[in-house]
Design an enzyme around this catalytic site. Structure first.
Site, PDB file in Angstrom:
ATOM      1  N   GLY A 253      57.027 -56.959  67.352  1.00 36.46           N
ATOM      2  CA  GLY A 253      56.254 -56.475  68.496  1.00 36.46           C
ATOM      3  C   GLY A 253      54.928 -57.198  68.579  1.00 36.46           C
ATOM      4  CB  SER A 254      51.812 -56.312  70.331  1.00 39.29           C
ATOM      5  OG  SER A 254      51.490 -55.088  69.696  1.00 39.29           O
ATOM      6  N   GLY A 258      51.541 -54.878  64.810  1.00 32.58           N
ATOM      7  CA  GLY A 258      51.874 -55.427  63.499  1.00 32.58           C
ATOM      8  C   GLY A 258      50.733 -55.286  62.503  1.00 32.58           C
ATOM      9  CD  GLU A 275      59.920 -61.963  65.762  1.00 31.99           C
ATOM     10  OE1 GLU A 275      59.107 -62.352  66.635  1.00 31.99           O
ATOM     11  OE2 GLU A 275      61.011 -61.458  66.003  1.00 31.99           O
ATOM     12  CB  CYS A 309      58.329 -62.993  70.401  1.00 29.55           C
ATOM     13  SG  CYS A 309      59.851 -63.231  69.558  1.00 29.55           S
TER      14      CYS A 309
END
Ligand code: UN1
Length: 525
Positions: A253-254, A258, A275, A309
């Protein structure tokens, strides 16, 4: 109250899709492999398709009690699952792969309808799941460590890998199922048990996966709770991150999300696999085959409506070919088929929700205030077929790499054109001149340029491609990135090692008791 799919205002085709996926009622707060349940926290969340605004489902959100119940079920399941030989665990994953093949069309459609990516990409996502299942099956016979020579006579040393326990998987809306499967199928053959918290924006695809898996678990008498799903908001992610019972938290995610996960897991010295955001660039040098570069750029920038992403966000173009590339892209962008993601001629579906549209508009406003030139796109579409207000025209903006807006990852189809002059080192400096480090690419037919890009002075990203775009990686390679992308590696190569704990074993088969490093320690006995 349980809601059956007959009560949901969907067209017949989608009813059939849900039925094929085994979904009859849609509001579980969690599923522990074989049982659906949970009172939920009292709140339900309604899921509307970004494609046409129809209500697809309402789901109960899990409570803390639900979360605890799922963790306990997973702990019990771990005691059994870790004893199953790895190749036998691989056999269960093989059967999951077969079931996914059977349901590819239906699951692909559901992903497309719930998330908004076009059907081709929905199907591609399910294919990615099938591929990782195949990969994990082979891996189930290769979970190997090294053997070493001991410095002591008649001693041997080796290392082995054991399962970790509970793996928490937090996945994002943009890949509602594939990124979970990268984690879950590898961790599954490694002997771990999984608790999956899908994005609250796309829970139905997760419910569908759980239905598919449930059949396989039942047929193989695998204990309840090896694969679990829990539908909840950020609080569930936070509970997982702080919970010592969860050995590894894998989060996609963002960067903002994270950092929270990484901090919480780090504070208890747990393991995390992150990630996070990317700000991916393609360099197009003077020697590039532009006919090859253009389709790669367009797929990278507008595919999944710019919500991967790995999406291409920056294009770094040599000044001598800059106008040519810009003009060709502007022509293509002016004619992009934008529409319902299940329509076979569509190439660009909607953004996930109105908040994403606002972020898109805000970024475009800001970058123009900073001096960026909008070349094409940037509108929110209205009228027939676009009533949801989530359809936008992908934008191209001429910009400078140092603009604050260009430095940020905006999860929307905005492509920044950046001109460079001189040699490849200048382009590489621009490419590396952001905080994120996920994916990167170069289009060039000059070996000196491509090798410079791949060298230690080249791209600083986890993924660096030559004459291929930034998105659409195969599952066989390790996937992830550096800097604010979080450093984690998922999917192929030896990414499986993060789902296991490593143990070094030294065995003495002599009748002596020598110490390492030649230390003498003579006790009187
Ligand atoms: C993501 O956007 O989080 O390489 C994953 C790709 C896909 C996976 C993207 N295979 O674009």
């Amino acid at each position: 109250m349980k809601q059956t799919i007959n009560e949901i205002p969907l067209n017949k085709e989608l009813h059939d899709v849900l039925r094929q996926l085994g979904i009859k009622d849609v509001n579980p707060a969690y599923s522990t492999g074989l049982a659906w349940g949970g009172q939920g926290s009292g709140t339900t969340r309604e899921i509307y398709s970004p494609a046409d605004g129809n209500l697809i489902a309402s789901v109960s959100m899990a409570s803390r009690e639900d979360y605890d119940h799922v963790v306990q079920t997973a702990q019990e399941a771990f005691k059994v699952w870790r004893k199953v030989p790895a190749p036998k665990r691989g056999e269960v994953v093989r059967q999951i792969g077969l079931k996914l093949r059977e349901h590819k069309e239906a699951l692909g459609k559901l992903v497309s309808y719930e998330m908004g990516k076009i059907l081709q990409e929905g199907l591609g996502e399910v294919q990615e799941m099938i591929d990782i299942c195949d990969f994990a099956v082979g891996l189930s016979r290769q979970l190997h460590g090294y053997t070493m020579h001991s410095e002591r006579p008649q001693h041997r040393m080796y290392e082995q890998y054991h399962p970790l326990g509970i793996v928490g998987i937090i996945s994002a809306f943009n890949f509602p199922v594939a990124v979970w499967s990268w984690n879950a199928m590898l961790a599954g053959v490694c002997g771990d048990v999984m608790i999956w918290k899908p994005s609250e924006k796309t829970p139905l695809a997760a419910v569908a996966c759980q239905h598919i898996i449930r059949e396989v678990l039942a047929e193989n008498e695998v204990p309840e709770g090896v694969f679990n799903v829990i539908i909840g908001d950020a609080e569930i992610g936070s509970l997982m991150s702080h919970d010592n019972r969860v050995a590894l938290v894998s989060a996609t995610g963002s960067t903002r999300m994270g950092k929270k996960v990484g901090e919480a897991v780090g504070a208890r010295l747990g393991k995390s696999l992150l990630e996070l955001g990317g700000n991916n660039a393609i360099i197009i040098t003077e020697s590039a085959d532009i006919d090859m570069a253009i389709p790669a750029v367009v797929f990278g920038a507008v595919g999944t409506c710019g919500q991967r992403c790995t999406s291409t966000r920056r294009l770094i173009i040599h000044e001598n070919i800059y106008d040519q590339v810009k003009d060709r892209l502007a022509r293509i962008y002016a004619n992009l088929p934008i529409g319902h993601p299940l329509n076979s001629t569509t190439l660009v579906g909607p953004l996930i929700d109105k908040a994403a549209v606002d972020a898109f508009r805000d970024a475009l406003d800001k970058v123009q205030q900073e001096g960026g030139q909008l070349i094409v796109g940037g509108e929110v579409l209205e009228g027939r077929g676009y009533e949801t207000g989530t359809y936008v025209t992908p934008a191209i903006v001429e910009a400078d790499n140092n603009y604050a807006t260009v430095q940020e990852e905006t999860f929307a189809p905005i492509l920044y054109l950046i001109k460079y002059s001189g040699d490849i080192e200048n382009a590489i400096d621009i490419q590396n001149g952001v905080r994120q480090g996920l994916s990167s690419a170069i289009f060039s037919t000059n070996l000196l340029e491509t090798e410079a890009f791949l060298s230690h002075r080249g791209s600083d990203c986890g993924i660096a491609n030559v004459n291929i775009g930034t998105s659409g990686a195969e599952i066989g390679g390790a996937f992830g990135g550096e800097k604010e992308t979080g450093g984690g590696r998922e999917s192929g190569s030896d990414a499986w090692r993060v789902y296991m704990r490593r143990q070094t074993n030294t065995i003495n088969y002599s009748r002596e008791m020598p110490l390492a490093q030649g230390i003498r320690f003579d006790i009187m006995d």
